[in-house]
Design a protein around this motif. Structure first.
Motif, short mmCIF file in Angstrom:
data_model
loop_
_atom_site.label_atom_id
_atom_site.label_comp_id
_atom_site.label_asym_id
_atom_site.label_seq_id
_atom_site.Cartn_x
_atom_site.Cartn_y
_atom_site.Cartn_z
N ILE A 106 0.84 -1.20 0.00
CA ILE A 106 0.00 0.00 0.00
C ILE A 106 0.87 1.25 0.00
N SER A 107 1.99 1.20 0.70
CA SER A 107 2.88 2.37 0.75
C SER A 107 3.36 2.77 -0.64
N GLY A 108 3.60 1.77 -1.50
CA GLY A 108 4.01 2.07 -2.86
C GLY A 108 2.93 2.77 -3.65
N VAL A 112 0.39 4.55 -2.38
CA VAL A 112 0.16 5.87 -1.82
C VAL A 112 1.28 6.84 -2.20
N ALA A 113 2.54 6.37 -2.14
CA ALA A 113 3.67 7.24 -2.45
C ALA A 113 3.62 7.73 -3.89
N ASP A 114 3.12 6.89 -4.80
CA ASP A 114 3.02 7.32 -6.19
C ASP A 114 1.92 8.36 -6.40
N ARG A 115 1.03 8.48 -5.46
CA ARG A 115 -0.03 9.48 -5.55
C ARG A 115 0.35 10.78 -4.86
N ILE A 116 0.98 10.70 -3.72
CA ILE A 116 1.24 11.91 -2.93
C ILE A 116 2.73 12.24 -2.82
N GLY A 117 3.61 11.35 -3.28
CA GLY A 117 5.05 11.59 -3.19
C GLY A 117 5.67 10.89 -1.99
N ARG A 118 6.92 10.46 -2.15
CA ARG A 118 7.59 9.72 -1.08
C ARG A 118 7.79 10.58 0.16
N SER A 168 5.97 13.05 1.34
CA SER A 168 4.71 13.16 2.07
C SER A 168 4.35 11.83 2.72
N GLN A 169 4.60 10.73 2.00
CA GLN A 169 4.32 9.41 2.54
C GLN A 169 5.13 9.16 3.82
N LEU A 170 6.42 9.48 3.78
CA LEU A 170 7.27 9.27 4.95
C LEU A 170 6.86 10.18 6.11
N ALA A 171 6.46 11.40 5.80
CA ALA A 171 6.04 12.32 6.85
C ALA A 171 4.75 11.84 7.52
N ILE A 172 3.80 11.40 6.72
CA ILE A 172 2.55 10.88 7.28
C ILE A 172 2.82 9.64 8.12
N GLY A 173 3.69 8.75 7.61
CA GLY A 173 4.04 7.56 8.36
C GLY A 173 4.67 7.91 9.70
N ALA A 174 5.54 8.92 9.72
CA ALA A 174 6.18 9.33 10.97
C ALA A 174 5.16 9.87 11.97
N PHE A 186 8.17 1.95 6.54
CA PHE A 186 9.36 1.23 6.10
C PHE A 186 9.33 0.96 4.59
N GLY A 187 8.14 0.87 4.03
CA GLY A 187 8.01 0.57 2.61
C GLY A 187 8.68 1.57 1.70
N GLN A 188 8.88 2.81 2.17
CA GLN A 188 9.51 3.84 1.35
C GLN A 188 10.88 4.26 1.88
N ALA A 189 11.40 3.52 2.87
CA ALA A 189 12.68 3.90 3.46
C ALA A 189 13.83 3.78 2.47
N SER A 190 13.83 2.73 1.64
CA SER A 190 14.93 2.56 0.69
C SER A 190 14.92 3.66 -0.36
#
Length: 444
Positions: A313-315, A317-323, A325-331, A367-371
């Motif tokens: 799911i992280s992949g 979501v990240a393609d829609r809102i950007g990595r 933003s995805q990492l910030a929301i996850g944090a 973690f899905g977007q950490a790399s």
């Protein structure tokens, strides 16, 4: 001591066998590359989680029998970070091996060392037979695990990222991260079966050793799968274009040290959570409740499945809102989870279960977007070495001491310390994301 020329010859033989798989000269597809990445990461995390579970369930009684269960677990957790301390050193040495002998040699030596170090732990006697020599041997093999892990970076994750379409970067970035929950599921499932079917005495005498034996076979399979891709035409073409050439660590730090520092702090929220939902709660349950570890590991298996789903799911979501933003929301979500963590850990069986399931789900989303966060900072020339070394530093800062710190502080202060530890990682991630403007530019 392994002689490099012999290793190079052995590696060349393995690469030649791997090329036979592609003897029809067909190009490896993106699916082949993704599968190789997932297999490789799964094998690495399997080795580390086998050791981690052993640290919580076996090593306190086996190597520290003269101490209380809590003290023994703290001593076991004090050895746990040694691998993360050795990992940057391994990256430094194996990058030199890569430049001189090639990637196949580096992978062969590193994966055999990783599997050999893990399997060797299975032969260790306990403290009652070997005294502190047994403890010293455990520490030595733990250092061997970390040193070897510094050399298993194969660039396949970068290969996926470099070939990802502009609107699919998040999707491709999450694929290597699937190895973590899959590796944990394999290790936890094996331990849960052995712990649940054997008597406590049999498990402590010999049952725990079996997963450490399995690690060597898993690494051999992973080695061949990865060499098969390293030997493909696409990989060679990227090497020729200097897309994935190793550089010296000194050159990396001299030219892009700022990116290493920022990249190391970006994933700290997820890396802090990483061991707090896998290793720490297993020790917490064993020390503070009468719940069976086998039963709890079954819950963690469900959590690992949820983590796989949330990584995927992280992949999307990240393609829609950007990595970024995805990492910030996850944090932020991890921060909210940190506030609830003390109440969940003190909430009995239902609270413990919810802690694990919610924690694994949030771990996958972050973690899905950490790399992707680690690799995206670096210029083409330094991407290969930069992604590897920055990952080493991030794991050292964010995850290495998490079980030891969380268990120590929770004993002194209470479960509120776990929440405070997580919040510190959240603040580091949000601060690094704010500074890191380059991620924001790439997301546009």
């Amino acid at each position: 001591m392994i002689q490099m020329p012999d290793a190079a010859l052995h590696s060349a033989s393995l690469e030649r066998d791997a090329r036979l798989v592609n003897a029809d000269d067909h190009e490896a597809s993106a699916g082949d590359i993704a599968l190789g990445v997932v297999i490789g990461r799964t094998s690495e995390f399997f080795d580390f989680f086998v050791y981690a579970i052993g640290s919580a369930l076996v090593f306190p009684a086996l190597f520290f029998p003269d101490f209380t269960p809590l003290q023994g677990t703290l001593f076991a957790f004090a050895i746990f970070p040694l691998a993360f301390l050795a990992r940057p050193v391994g990256s430094f040495v194996f990058m030199a091996v890569d430049r001189r002998y090639g990637r196949g040699t580096k992978l062969t030596v590193a994966l055999f060392l990783l599997g050999g170090s893990t399997a060797s732990i299975a032969f260790l006697p306990g403290f009652e037979k070997a005294g502190w020599w047994a403890v010293a041997s455990l520490a030595l093999f733990r250092l061997g695990q970390g040193f070897a892990l510094g050399g298993v970076w194969d660039g396949l994750a970068s290969l996926l990222s470099l070939n990802a379409p502009q609107n699919k970067r998040g999707w491709y970035a999450m694929m290597p991260q699937l190895g973590a929950p899959l590796g944990f599921a394999l290790a936890s499932g094996l331990f849960a079966y052995l712990y649940g079917t054997l008597t406590t005495q049999d498990f402590l005498d010999w049952g725990w050793r079996y997963p450490f034996f399995v690690a060597f076979a898993v690494n051999v399979v992973a080695l061949f799968a990865r060499l098969r891709l390293v030997a493909t035409r696409e990989f060679s073409t990227l090497l020729d274009k200097h897309e994935l050439q190793p550089t010296t660590v000194f050159s990396l730090l001299d030219n892009e040290g700022r990116n290493v520092l920022i990249g190391a702090f970006v994933p700290l929220a997820s890396f802090a959570l990483f061991h707090l939902v896998t290793v720490f709660p297993l020790a917490w349950i064993a020390l503070n409740t009468d719940r069976s570890p086998a039963d709890f590991m079954s819950v963690q298996l469900i959590g690992a499945v949820l983590c796989v789903v949330s990584v995927v799911i992280s992949g999307l979501v990240a393609d829609r809102i950007g990595r970024r933003s995805q990492l910030a929301i996850g944090a932020v979500l991890i921060g909210l989870f940190a506030l609830a963590a003390p109440f969940l850990l003190n909430g009995g069986r239902h609270g413990e279960t919810l802690f694990v399931l919610a924690g694994f789900t949030l771990l996958g989303l972050s973690f899905g977007q950490a790399s992707g966060a680690l690799a995206s900072n670096f210029s083409q020339r330094f991407r290969y070495t930069g992604a590897a070394f920055t990952s080493d530093v991030a794991w050292l800062l964010g995850a290495a001491f998490a079980p030891l710190v969380a268990l120590s502080l929770s004993d002194l202060i209470g479960p509120a310390a776990v929440g405070a530890y997580l919040l510190s990682g959240v603040l580091c991630t949000l601060g690094a994301l704010r500074v890191n403007r380059q991620l924001e530019v790439q997301d546009r």
